[in-house]
Design a protein around this motif. Structure first.
Motif, PDB file in Angstrom:
ATOM      1  N   THR A   1      -2.884  -1.615 -11.686  1.00 24.00           N
ATOM      2  CA  THR A   1      -3.005  -2.730 -10.940  1.00 24.00           C
ATOM      3  C   THR A   1      -2.542  -2.459  -9.404  1.00 24.00           C
ATOM      4  O   THR A   1      -1.739  -1.885  -9.112  1.00 24.00           O
ATOM      5  CB  THR A   1      -1.872  -3.847 -11.366  1.00 24.00           C
ATOM      6  OG1 THR A   1      -0.642  -3.316 -11.413  1.00 24.00           O
ATOM      7  CG2 THR A   1      -2.072  -4.194 -12.764  1.00 24.00           C
ATOM      8  N   GLY A   2      -3.755  -2.897  -8.578  1.00 18.16           N
ATOM      9  CA  GLY A   2      -3.315  -2.597  -7.068  1.00 18.16           C
ATOM     10  C   GLY A   2      -3.729  -1.262  -6.827  1.00 18.16           C
ATOM     11  O   GLY A   2      -3.647  -0.773  -5.430  1.00 18.16           O
ATOM     12  N   SER A   3      -4.703  -0.730  -7.573  1.00 19.35           N
ATOM     13  CA  SER A   3      -4.982   0.795  -7.146  1.00 19.35           C
ATOM     14  C   SER A   3      -6.563   0.949  -6.433  1.00 19.35           C
ATOM     15  O   SER A   3      -6.914   1.877  -6.102  1.00 19.35           O
ATOM     16  CB  SER A   3      -5.135   1.682  -8.465  1.00 19.35           C
ATOM     17  OG  SER A   3      -6.029   1.088  -9.413  1.00 19.35           O
ATOM     18  N   GLY A   4      -6.772  -0.411  -6.047  1.00 21.06           N
ATOM     19  CA  GLY A   4      -8.173  -0.550  -5.620  1.00 21.06           C
ATOM     20  C   GLY A   4      -9.379  -0.405  -6.157  1.00 21.06           C
ATOM     21  O   GLY A   4     -10.613   0.409  -5.707  1.00 21.06           O
ATOM     22  N   LYS A   5      -9.247  -0.875  -7.338  1.00 25.18           N
ATOM     23  CA  LYS A   5     -10.784  -0.895  -8.159  1.00 25.18           C
ATOM     24  C   LYS A   5     -11.640  -1.736  -7.555  1.00 25.18           C
ATOM     25  O   LYS A   5     -12.912  -1.232  -7.584  1.00 25.18           O
ATOM     26  CB  LYS A   5     -10.384  -1.276  -9.624  1.00 25.18           C
ATOM     27  CG  LYS A   5      -9.424  -0.304 -10.369  1.00 25.18           C
ATOM     28  CD  LYS A   5      -8.976  -0.925 -11.905  1.00 25.18           C
ATOM     29  CE  LYS A   5      -8.576  -2.026 -12.024  1.00 25.18           C
ATOM     30  NZ  LYS A   5      -7.067  -1.948 -11.669  1.00 25.18           N
TER      31      LYS A   5
ATOM     32  N   ASN B   1      -2.427   5.743  -8.784  1.00 28.22           N
ATOM     33  CA  ASN B   1      -1.486   5.243  -7.923  1.00 28.22           C
ATOM     34  C   ASN B   1      -1.992   3.832  -7.290  1.00 28.22           C
ATOM     35  O   ASN B   1      -3.242   3.659  -7.116  1.00 28.22           O
ATOM     36  CB  ASN B   1      -1.289   6.281  -6.800  1.00 28.22           C
ATOM     37  CG  ASN B   1      -0.870   7.599  -7.265  1.00 28.22           C
ATOM     38  OD1 ASN B   1       0.433   7.539  -8.300  1.00 28.22           O
ATOM     39  ND2 ASN B   1      -1.448   8.566  -7.264  1.00 28.22           N
ATOM     40  N   ARG B   2      -1.335   3.035  -6.923  1.00 28.61           N
ATOM     41  CA  ARG B   2      -1.429   2.104  -5.892  1.00 28.61           C
ATOM     42  C   ARG B   2      -1.733   2.653  -4.442  1.00 28.61           C
ATOM     43  O   ARG B   2      -1.641   3.462  -3.972  1.00 28.61           O
ATOM     44  CB  ARG B   2      -0.166   1.223  -5.653  1.00 28.61           C
ATOM     45  CG  ARG B   2      -0.032   0.513  -6.909  1.00 28.61           C
ATOM     46  CD  ARG B   2       1.026  -0.766  -6.671  1.00 28.61           C
ATOM     47  NE  ARG B   2       0.856  -1.958  -7.626  1.00 28.61           N
ATOM     48  CZ  ARG B   2       1.514  -3.065  -7.552  1.00 28.61           C
ATOM     49  NH1 ARG B   2       2.590  -3.194  -6.731  1.00 28.61           N
ATOM     50  NH2 ARG B   2       1.332  -4.030  -8.257  1.00 28.61           N
ATOM     51  N   VAL B   3      -2.647   1.674  -3.856  1.00 27.46           N
ATOM     52  CA  VAL B   3      -3.175   1.979  -2.547  1.00 27.46           C
ATOM     53  C   VAL B   3      -2.083   2.033  -1.736  1.00 27.46           C
ATOM     54  O   VAL B   3      -1.211   1.112  -1.714  1.00 27.46           O
ATOM     55  CB  VAL B   3      -4.213   1.005  -2.237  1.00 27.46           C
ATOM     56  CG1 VAL B   3      -5.409   1.207  -2.833  1.00 27.46           C
ATOM     57  CG2 VAL B   3      -3.859  -0.445  -2.221  1.00 27.46           C
ATOM     58  N   ARG B   4      -2.573   2.647  -0.554  1.00 22.00           N
ATOM     59  CA  ARG B   4      -1.531   2.728   0.614  1.00 22.00           C
ATOM     60  C   ARG B   4      -0.082   3.150   0.347  1.00 22.00           C
ATOM     61  O   ARG B   4       1.066   2.583   0.726  1.00 22.00           O
ATOM     62  CB  ARG B   4      -1.484   1.442   1.477  1.00 22.00           C
ATOM     63  CG  ARG B   4      -2.674   0.961   2.081  1.00 22.00           C
ATOM     64  CD  ARG B   4      -2.587  -0.331   2.775  1.00 22.00           C
ATOM     65  NE  ARG B   4      -2.637  -1.468   1.845  1.00 22.00           N
ATOM     66  CZ  ARG B   4      -1.882  -2.655   1.709  1.00 22.00           C
ATOM     67  NH1 ARG B   4      -0.925  -2.491   2.785  1.00 22.00           N
ATOM     68  NH2 ARG B   4      -2.128  -3.683   1.037  1.00 22.00           N
ATOM     69  N   GLY B   5      -0.049   3.846  -0.585  1.00 18.52           N
ATOM     70  CA  GLY B   5       1.119   4.448  -1.197  1.00 18.52           C
ATOM     71  C   GLY B   5       2.317   3.452  -1.668  1.00 18.52           C
ATOM     72  O   GLY B   5       3.464   3.529  -1.698  1.00 18.52           O
TER      73      GLY B   5
END
Ligand code: ADP
Ligand code: ZN
Length: 783
Positions: A258-262, A413-417
């Motif tokens: 979730t929140g990985s930028g799909k 991974n989630r975006v923006r670290g």
């Protein structure tokens, strides 16, 4: 709808032609109701050349020749059936079902064992069939070749007619011109033109005025620039891009936490598709079709059509027409949007592919994700299935099947670290031992709620159960109050108001009523037990009860309850989410409605009131659902700059599903769950079909079950198919709405073997009592 003008040469076509014999052009049609086969009708001369595959027509049925609606599914030069009747007329001049969608519908009919007419019924929205809100215009065209007209012009002295014909010679013959406009420009009155139609000089047809209908619909700004992809996203995107460019059918599972930028990947793949002159179709679960999702698509693309349940019939129809005309580059919609009549498809996206709302729970019982895959195959294009918690079916398929057909892409991974939310368990047994009274919100969760709100952040609380109490039972005799019509217990609803958020006015329930969530029967909570006459107790938990407790514990809290009782319409839901986004609400408490797709950066705490509620269901997918729900809702926390935290309250702190969900360890969960399924040969290691039988009379139900079981056994034997049959046996919920329910389960290692048996049972009339026998292929719900 059409006003046909007579033609000059009308007398060349003898009226005899209409009662022609059993040869000539024949239309094969599927009836919308009742009959599970197609019928042939003669196309009468007056309709010749106009009837096309995919049109809706009227045909006579039965002794009384009752006019019924039907779909043209094939055209042929002759029929084997003697003494055919004539087709009565065309209901809609448009080809509503395009060839690829017709092919798709035929596949659905075979695969899900549903009559083609019933399938086509759900392919086309009611608003389209009823032609709601569309504009009609009378279009005038020349009925003769221009040379002939010149001759007429030279001969005729009538000034007005000359003016009309001269004007008509200037417009494109095919396109024609609208009646009133023509009359105005030629300086005549419309009746003059009508008279000329009667003489056969021109034709006047009432036609759908497409530009008028759709000109205002092109929506979206399309100005937002694309984001710079991170390395994981770039890798997945490059792979997908090559498949969009190369074309050809492929299934691509995009597994991203979730929140990985799909979504950003979908957007860029679609941009690539549009750049190649193609169009894209995006499916999302209805509940995820929030303004948030829609805004993201509209910000990026100019021509976006959105199909959701909040549309009026007119809007729905117009979007459909706009899509059909190629006026939308992207169509975003829920389940039935898989049938969007989009020409020139270049890619399909199915977001949250694991979501069970993609399965339709009435005939045809199709799964929109699987239908979308079939459509991608028919259109020969790539399909992208996205999820943070892929269905085990798709996971296994895309991991184990070799390329070039199936691909597994991952965004670990989630975006923006950003980190995944930190998570913890609260053992509710211990909570009970340490505290007096009943507390649905633990001390730990309450503490975290307070600190979250104090620091100006927001929280989401999930409870997968509506109502105040899921049991109403007598503490003296121990009997729960059951629904009069179902084998289920009634759920007590204290009230229907949403605290703070402002109540919905349309609520149907009143204070203190009990509701059956299966048949929707309601009754008033009795003061005393109907069996022993002593006082009743309420037991168990529902969203209303948590709402009450929260209000007691934190009286100043601004929060709203979001479930299907408090959110009667799409608008309620939209406005509550908007308030939450603006910070006017600090907490939302709800059912799975709030678990999906929401992206609120200020949410740092997610609390799962009871991680166990779905685990106990008698359904082999109970663990998978629990895992999905916890992971998805946990994914709502910590999407902004501040770290997120997830608290899961449970009575089963050692349950492996709860444990892996807490760690968001999909791979670990999938490995152990797949192992378990393989051991007992459950899907995805086998395929299933389920017959659900229902009858008000138990004796009749048994008879029905025996007959169907016999037919099924015969079909298995006759086709020598490796299919096992179990049942008839009672369903987990043995009675709903006064109907007793039994089931028969079929299982096989091979989908084709099931298909062969289903076809054979169907041919033997096993499913002819459609009101009593439901066929569910690849069932999702097992209750
Ligand atoms: P998912 O669909 O996997 O849950 P989203 O696509 O919603 O993830 O992305 C989560 C958030 O991160 C969104 O607000 C999105 O705008 C943002 N985002 C996506 N890709 C990037 C990127 N490459 N760089 C920065 N932010 C991004
Ligand atoms: Zn009931």
């Amino acid at each position: 709808m059409l006003t046909d003008s007579a033609t000059l040469f009308g007398d060349l076509q003898p009226p005899m032609a209409e009662e022609s014999v059993a040869s000539g052009p024949v239309a094969q049609v599927a009836l919308e109701q009742g009959v599970d086969r197609t019928l042939d009708y003669i196309i009468p001369a007056k309709l010749s050349g106009r009837v096309q595959i995919g049109m809706r027509v009227r045909v006579p049925l039965g002794r009384g020749n009752r006019a019924v609606r039907a779909w043209v599914v094939a055209l042929k030069s002759a029929s084997d059936v003697p003494r055919l009747k004539n087709l009565l007329g065309i209901d809609d001049e448009r080809v509503l079902i395009s060839p690829p969608v017709m092919q798709l519908a035929r596949w659905i009919g075979r695969y899900y064992s549903a009559p083609l007419g019933v399938v086509l019924e759900s392919v086309i929205p009611a608003a389209v069939k009823k032609k709601i809100g569309i504009g009609y215009s009378n279009i005038v065209r020349l009925a003769l070749e221009p040379e002939k007209i010149q001759e007429v012009l030279e001969k005729t002295k009538a000034r007005k007619r000359r003016a009309v014909l001269s004007r008509l010679l200037q417009v494109e013959k095919e396109k024609g011109i609208e009646l009133n406009r023509l009359a105005g420009e030629a300086g005549v009155k419309p009746p003059t033109v009508r008279k000329m139609a009667a003489l056969g000089l021109v034709t006047i047809r009432s036609e759908i005025d497409l530009p008028k209908m759709t000109e205002k619909l092109a929506r979206g700004l399309g100005e937002e620039p694309k984001m710079e992809l991170n390395a994981d996203q770039q890798k997945a995107f490059d792979e997908l891009r090559s498949r969009v460019i190369g074309g050809g059918f492929s299934v691509n599972l995009l597994h991203g936490v979730t929140g990985s930028g799909k979504t950003e990947i979908y957007l860029q793949v679609i941009a690539e598709t549009i750049a190649r002159g193609k169009r894209a179709l995006v499916l999302v679960p209805e509940i995820a079709l929030t303004p948030q999702t829609v805004i993201r698509f509209k910000a990026r693309f100019k021509r976006v059509a959105v199909l959701h349940s909040g549309l009026t019939a007119t809007e729905r129809h117009r979007f459909w027409q706009q899509i059909s005309d190629g006026g939308a580059d992207v169509a975003v919609g829920a389940r039935s949007a898989v049938f969007a009549p989009m020409p020139g498809l270049g890619a399909i996206v199915v977001d949250e592919e694991h979501d069970s709302s993609y399965k339709q729970d009435q005939a045809p019982r199709y799964h929109a994700r699987d239908v979308a895959i079939k459509r991608a195959q028919i259109e020969n294009i790539p399909i992208i299935l996205g999820s943070a918690t892929p269905s085990l079916e798709m996971y296994r398929l895309c991991k184990e099947q070799p390329p070039p057909r199936y691909h597994y892409l991952t965004l670990p991974n989630r975006v923006r670290g950003l980190a995944l939310a930190a998570s913890e368990l609260v053992d509710m047994h211990q909570e009970r031992r340490l505290r007096r009274g009943v507390h649905l919100i633990s001390q730990r969760l309450e503490h975290l709620l307070r600190t979250t709100i104090e620091s100006g952040r927001q929280a989401i609380l999930l409870l997968n159960r509506r109502g105040y109490s899921n049991f109403v039972f007598c503490s003296s005799c121990g009997e729960p109050i059951k629904c009069n019509y179902c084998d289920t217990t009634m759920t007590y609803h204290r009230s229907v108001e949403t605290r703070a958020a402002g109540a919905s006015s349309a609520a149907a329930l009143h204070t203190g009523q009990m509701l059956c969530h299966y048949c929707l029967a309601t009754s008033v909570l009795p003061e005393k037990c109907p069996i022993c006459g002593k006082k009743l107790s309420l037991f168990g938990l529902g969203t209303q009860r948590v709402e009450e407790e929260l209000g007691r514990k934190m009286p100043d809290l601004k929060f709203a309850r979001v479930d299907s009782d408090s959110m009667r319409t799409f608008k309620d839901y939209e406005s509550t989410l908007a308030k939450f986004a603006r910070g006017e609400l600090q907490v939302i408490l709800g059912t799975q409605m709030i678990a999906k797709g929401l992206d609120f950066p200020n949410v740092t705490l997610v609390g799962v009131i009871s991680g166990d509620t779905a685990l106990a269901l008698p359904d082999f997918r109970a663990a998978e659902r629990t895992f999905q729900l916890i992971t998805q809702v946990a994914g709502r926390a910590g999407r902004g700059d501040a770290a997120g935290r997830v608290v899961v309250q449970t009575f089963l702190p050692d349950d492996p599903t709860i444990r892996t969900a807490l760690k968001q360890d999909y791979i670990g969960f999938a490995a152990s769950e797949l192992k378990g399924r393989r051991e007992i040969n459950l899907p995805p290691y086998s395929r299933m079909a389920r017959f659900i039988l229902r009858h008000q009379d138990q004796v009749e139900l048994l008879k029905l079950g025996q007959e169907l079981a016999e037919k099924t056994n015969a079909a298995i034997a006759e086709t020598k198919s490796p299919v096992t049959m179990r049942g008839p046996m009672p369903c987990a919920i043995g009675r709903i709405a006064g109907f007793h329910r039994n089931q028969i389960l079929l299982q096989s290692d091979r989908a084709e073997a099931l298909q062969i048996v289903l076809q054979s049972v169907r041919a033997a009339g096993g499913f002819s009592k459609a009101e009593a026998v439901a066929v569910d292929v690849d069932p999702v719900a097992m209750l």
